[in-house]
Write a protein that holds these residues in place. Sequence first.
Motif, PDB file in Angstrom:
ATOM      1  N   GLU A 104      -0.701  -3.188   1.377  1.00  0.00           N
ATOM      2  CA  GLU A 104      -1.227  -2.098   2.198  1.00  0.00           C
ATOM      3  C   GLU A 104      -0.491  -0.793   1.905  1.00  0.00           C
ATOM      4  O   GLU A 104      -1.103   0.231   1.572  1.00  0.00           O
ATOM      5  CB  GLU A 104      -1.008  -2.476   3.678  1.00  0.00           C
ATOM      6  N   GLU A 105       0.811  -0.866   1.993  1.00  0.00           N
ATOM      7  CA  GLU A 105       1.629   0.335   1.817  1.00  0.00           C
ATOM      8  C   GLU A 105       1.539   0.930   0.422  1.00  0.00           C
ATOM      9  O   GLU A 105       1.339   2.129   0.254  1.00  0.00           O
ATOM     10  CB  GLU A 105       3.103   0.014   2.113  1.00  0.00           C
ATOM     11  N   LYS A 106       1.678   0.083  -0.558  1.00  0.00           N
ATOM     12  CA  LYS A 106       1.719   0.570  -1.930  1.00  0.00           C
ATOM     13  C   LYS A 106       0.366   1.110  -2.381  1.00  0.00           C
ATOM     14  O   LYS A 106       0.281   2.139  -3.051  1.00  0.00           O
ATOM     15  CB  LYS A 106       2.195  -0.536  -2.878  1.00  0.00           C
ATOM     16  N   GLU A 107      -0.686   0.427  -2.010  1.00  0.00           N
ATOM     17  CA  GLU A 107      -2.016   0.920  -2.376  1.00  0.00           C
ATOM     18  C   GLU A 107      -2.261   2.284  -1.744  1.00  0.00           C
ATOM     19  O   GLU A 107      -2.813   3.193  -2.378  1.00  0.00           O
ATOM     20  CB  GLU A 107      -3.097  -0.084  -1.956  1.00  0.00           C
ATOM     21  N   GLU A 108      -1.833   2.398  -0.502  1.00  0.00           N
ATOM     22  CA  GLU A 108      -1.926   3.687   0.187  1.00  0.00           C
ATOM     23  C   GLU A 108      -1.186   4.778  -0.586  1.00  0.00           C
ATOM     24  O   GLU A 108      -1.723   5.841  -0.858  1.00  0.00           O
ATOM     25  CB  GLU A 108      -1.330   3.538   1.591  1.00  0.00           C
ATOM     26  N   LYS A 109       0.038   4.442  -0.957  1.00  0.00           N
ATOM     27  CA  LYS A 109       0.888   5.394  -1.669  1.00  0.00           C
ATOM     28  C   LYS A 109       0.260   5.800  -2.999  1.00  0.00           C
ATOM     29  O   LYS A 109       0.280   6.972  -3.389  1.00  0.00           O
ATOM     30  CB  LYS A 109       2.235   4.711  -1.915  1.00  0.00           C
ATOM     31  N   ILE A 110      -0.285   4.822  -3.690  1.00  0.00           N
ATOM     32  CA  ILE A 110      -0.904   5.096  -4.992  1.00  0.00           C
ATOM     33  C   ILE A 110      -2.140   5.978  -4.841  1.00  0.00           C
ATOM     34  O   ILE A 110      -2.296   6.968  -5.557  1.00  0.00           O
ATOM     35  CB  ILE A 110      -1.305   3.772  -5.689  1.00  0.00           C
ATOM     36  N   LEU A 111      -2.984   5.645  -3.886  1.00  0.00           N
ATOM     37  CA  LEU A 111      -4.215   6.426  -3.714  1.00  0.00           C
ATOM     38  C   LEU A 111      -3.901   7.851  -3.287  1.00  0.00           C
ATOM     39  O   LEU A 111      -4.575   8.800  -3.686  1.00  0.00           O
ATOM     40  CB  LEU A 111      -5.145   5.743  -2.707  1.00  0.00           C
TER      41      LEU A 111
END
Lengths: 215, 215
Positions: A17-24
């Motif tokens: 959740e966190e990392k995908e958010e950060k990447i997007l």
Amino acid sequence: MAIPRAAKTQRRTRIQEEKEEKILEAALDVFSVSGFRGSTIDQIADVAGMSKPNLLYYFRTKEAMHRALIDRVLFTWLEPLRAFDANGNPESEIRSYIRRKLEMARDFPRESRLFANEVLQGAPHIEDELKGPLKDLVDEKAEVIKSWAKAGKIAKCDPYHLIFSIWSTTQHYADFDVQVLAVLGQEQAGSGRFEDAARFLEQLFIDGLRVKPAS
Amino acid sequence: MAIPRAAKTQRRTRIQEEKEEKILEAALDVFSVSGFRGSTIDQIADVAGMSKPNLLYYFRTKEAMHRALIDRVLFTWLEPLRAFDANGNPESEIRSYIRRKLEMARDFPRESRLFANEVLQGAPHIEDELKGPLKDLVDEKAEVIKSWAKAGKIAKCDPYHLIFSIWSTTQHYADFDVQVLAVLGQEQAGSGRFEDAARFLEQLFIDGLRVKPAS
DNA sequence: TGTAATGTTTACCAGTCGGTCAAATTATCC
DNA sequence: GGATAATTTGACCGACTGGTAAACATTACA
């Protein structure tokens, strides 16, 4: 074994959740400025503060990143038009549609530029969305506007071009912000320009669409 | 010895003239779609039907190509605004400005997209032009519009935002053409859309700027 | 606490990028 | 026609591109 690559498992991890958010978030920064072709995974990785292979662990390709970003942003982006109420007062509906679009241009310029870049370059990745959901929504609202005109509540006009003109005038303040700032110059460059724009556009569209006295 | 690299000699060769023309034409094709970062010399060479080193013989770098292209196109691009006549009839001046801009969107969409791409990406290569010649020209015409409003010939309005809105609405039909076509659908996609747009925009701006009877 | 699943990194690859160079080809002009 | 300058090309360079493989580190959970 690390094949999950996000969403292979039923439930998404907190970390996913966190990392995908950060990447997007980082992807939005980069894609919105340079477009798909002009952006690199390395740039996005830099902005996200992650390593390139780590990005590719969550999104298999650059295209997957772009797609995920578009999917996430598109729905929100169409919200103001969706809120356009057939049963409302025409004048105030148009007025608040302009307001809302202008607020989005001010508060989410990156999202605006993301689409602008994409469409400008021929919309190779969102053609389906344009011809499908977008067209359907516009068709629906165009009917509403047409019925208002027929009922004499606003001046007769082409509803499609009305919508286009509201889109273009409002998004202009996000997409062409540098130009707007350059032309207005330092002195007027405060964020007051959005208020000025709102005033001007409301005047233009409200007066421009007012039913004229039978001449 | 082959150091000329164009313009080193006093007079340009016929061959120089032709090839540079060919290159800039191809560059316009490519840059207008992909922006500076997203375009490659190879692509341009392909379109021009020349070899990459041959292109670099006429323009030392990719940036030089882009710059030459911008310089060549910018002057023409501002022509309609320059033609805006302080001594003309306000209504017909605005009307014909809209017409002209719309014609340019129809006849020179690549030029429009070239600038759109550039400005959208932060105008890293034309900042000076925006803050200089463009701003000056707009300032001048804004004064004209302001004087019209003061004289009661048109409604009181912010002249800068008026100009912005004419730019955005007209250029929309070049820059976002794919979207316009997608929304209008196959049936209405004939070039009649430019006539429809012209009709709508003239109505909008003329009625929107008409002096209102004292309420 | 152990272990299996998840997450991260280093090293790397083949293809593409902008650009150079020297050799080969063509045009120009006497 | 020959000399000279202008043009074109193929081979090549180092940096960067999107993406992979496998070793390593961390987390979740029994």
